[in-house]
Design an enzyme around this catalytic site. Structure first.
Site, short mmCIF file in Angstrom:
data_model
loop_
_atom_site.label_atom_id
_atom_site.label_comp_id
_atom_site.label_asym_id
_atom_site.label_seq_id
_atom_site.Cartn_x
_atom_site.Cartn_y
_atom_site.Cartn_z
N GLN A 73 0.87 -0.99 0.25
CA GLN A 73 0.20 -0.34 -0.19
C GLN A 73 0.75 1.34 0.14
O GLN A 73 2.02 1.46 0.33
CB GLN A 73 -0.90 -0.27 1.20
N ARG A 124 -4.16 0.62 -2.67
CA ARG A 124 -3.76 -0.45 -2.45
C ARG A 124 -2.97 -1.31 -3.93
O ARG A 124 -3.47 -0.85 -4.29
CB ARG A 124 -4.59 -1.86 -1.83
#
Length: 397
Positions: free
Chosen positions: A93, A281
């Site tokens: 992320q 993400r």
């Protein structure tokens, strides 16, 4: 002072035992517990009570009722403090800058996307610089590794299937960020079948890595194999080949600014960040992945050293303006001025109020692991003393 009841967050990568045992609750817990939030984020505000546990009210509402007294200025609490436990790896992320968050949040609001929708990127309009301090041995992937080291890794692994991708890192001097961005984009957008074949080849290569290979390479290979067990054939396994692999000892810390790609792999730590829950993400997750938006916020410059060193006073210096974090040495008294949150992360912490006591109030309190208190800007400083390690973590503005 107000006593805080942290908000437990249940995510699939958490543990049923670690946080429960740390905070002296029944173990195993019914569900995997990944984080305990201490703060005033709307998505999980702490409950505040008096020091005897009476008169519960959300800290969010306490501050909103008199922000000048509690914060010293009009507005909201700018940081969020957490206990974080990763039994499995978190998603690959990155987090946006303040300007990117404001733009992305406004755009999704204008389209009417519910803030809890699966496809929502921006839950708020804030950035999320973050600092994590290890309480146990802690493993993480943090920032792009310098390209020369990655080329050495690829050469040592000697995986023919990686050769076309290795060629993408052979650019001219000064193009490291562009090369890494291009390779990451290629990895993340590979169609399923060639991606799975490449992951299988990479895992096989990591399993056969020579035992006399440099330690850092063996740690990368071991991480790749572990990620394959947790997230079979996931694209995040390929991304892990490009990131710094860190093994922190208790007391060591990582600071990550906007755009820096990372994933916490395993361990228990204290984390403080700007008051945000915005995450873009890129793998190791069943949650929403928005590749174009991730690439928009990504900082692809190599990060040579993500570690942050604690100074002699127990403070962790960072460039963040939203928070400071300190972990005073055991046996050393610290005068804490609000606004601040004091968290006992283990051992015993003694607090002494310097506020004139009301009838029936005590002036000295003891915190057990997982206990936390809120200290307002408008009250007298509180004396904090850690009786044993790891002791107190003090987050302030």
């Amino acid at each position: 002072m107000l006593k805080l009841q942290g908000k437990i967050r249940q995510y699939a990568w958490g543990s049923r035992t670690t946080l429960a045992e740390l905070t002296n609750r029944p173990s195993p817990a019914p569900h995997r517990e990944a984080e305990i939030w201490y703060g005033a984020h709307p998505g999980g505000p702490s409950v505040a009570t008096d020091m005897n546990g009476n008169n519960p009210v959300l800290l969010l509402d306490v501050i909103a009722a008199d922000p000048e007294y509690h914060l010293g200025h009009a507005g909201t609490l700018p940081f969020l403090l957490k206990l974080l436990c990763a039994e499995q790896a978190l998603s690959i992320q990155a987090h946006p800058t303040k300007a990117q968050a404001e733009e992305g949040f406004a755009e999704e609001e204008s389209r009417g996307i519910p803030r809890d929708a699966f496809s929502r990127n921006y839950r708020d309009d804030n950035h999320k610089p973050e600092l994590l301090v290890a309480l146990t041995p802690f493993e993480a992937l943090a920032g792009f590794r310098p390209i020369q080291q990655t080329l050495e890794l690829f050469a040592t692994l000697d995986i023919p299937e990686l050769n076309p991708f290795k060629a993408m890192l052979q650019g001219e001097e000064g193009t490291a960020a562009e090369d890494l961005r291009a390779l990451l984009t290629t990895f993340i957008t590979l169609p399923e079948s060639p991606r799975e074949r490449l992951v299988d080849a990479v895992v096989t290569g990591c399993l056969r890595l020579a035992p006399d290979a440099p330690t850092w390479m063996r740690e990368v290979a071991e991480t790749v194999v572990a990620l394959q067990e947790q997230y079979p054939r996931d694209v995040g396994i390929l991304v892990a080949l490009l990131l710094n692999k860190l093994s922190l000892q208790p007391g060591e810390a990582i600071y990550l600014d906007a755009g820096q790609l990372h994933a916490y792999v395993r361990g228990l730590g204290v984390e403080v960040m700007a008051n945000s829950d915005n995450v873009l993400r890129g793998g190791l997750t069943s949650k929403y992945i928005d590749v174009p938006e991730l690439m928009r916020v990504l900082d692809s410059e190599p990060l040579k050293d993500p570690l942050t060193r604690r100074d002699d006073q127990g403070k962790f210096p960072t460039p963040a303006r939203d928070f400071t974090l300190e972990n005073p040495p055991v046996g050393e008294e610290r005068q804490v001025h609000g606004p601040a949150i004091v968290l006992c992360a283990g051992g015993e912490v003694q607090l002494r109020s310097n506020q004139p006591p009301r009838e029936g109030d005590a002036t000295e309190y003891h915190l057990s692991p997982g206990d936390a208190v809120w200290i307002s800007h408008g009250e007298a400083p509180v004396t904090v003393l850690a009786k044993s390690s790891p002791g107190a973590f003090i987050a302030s503005c």
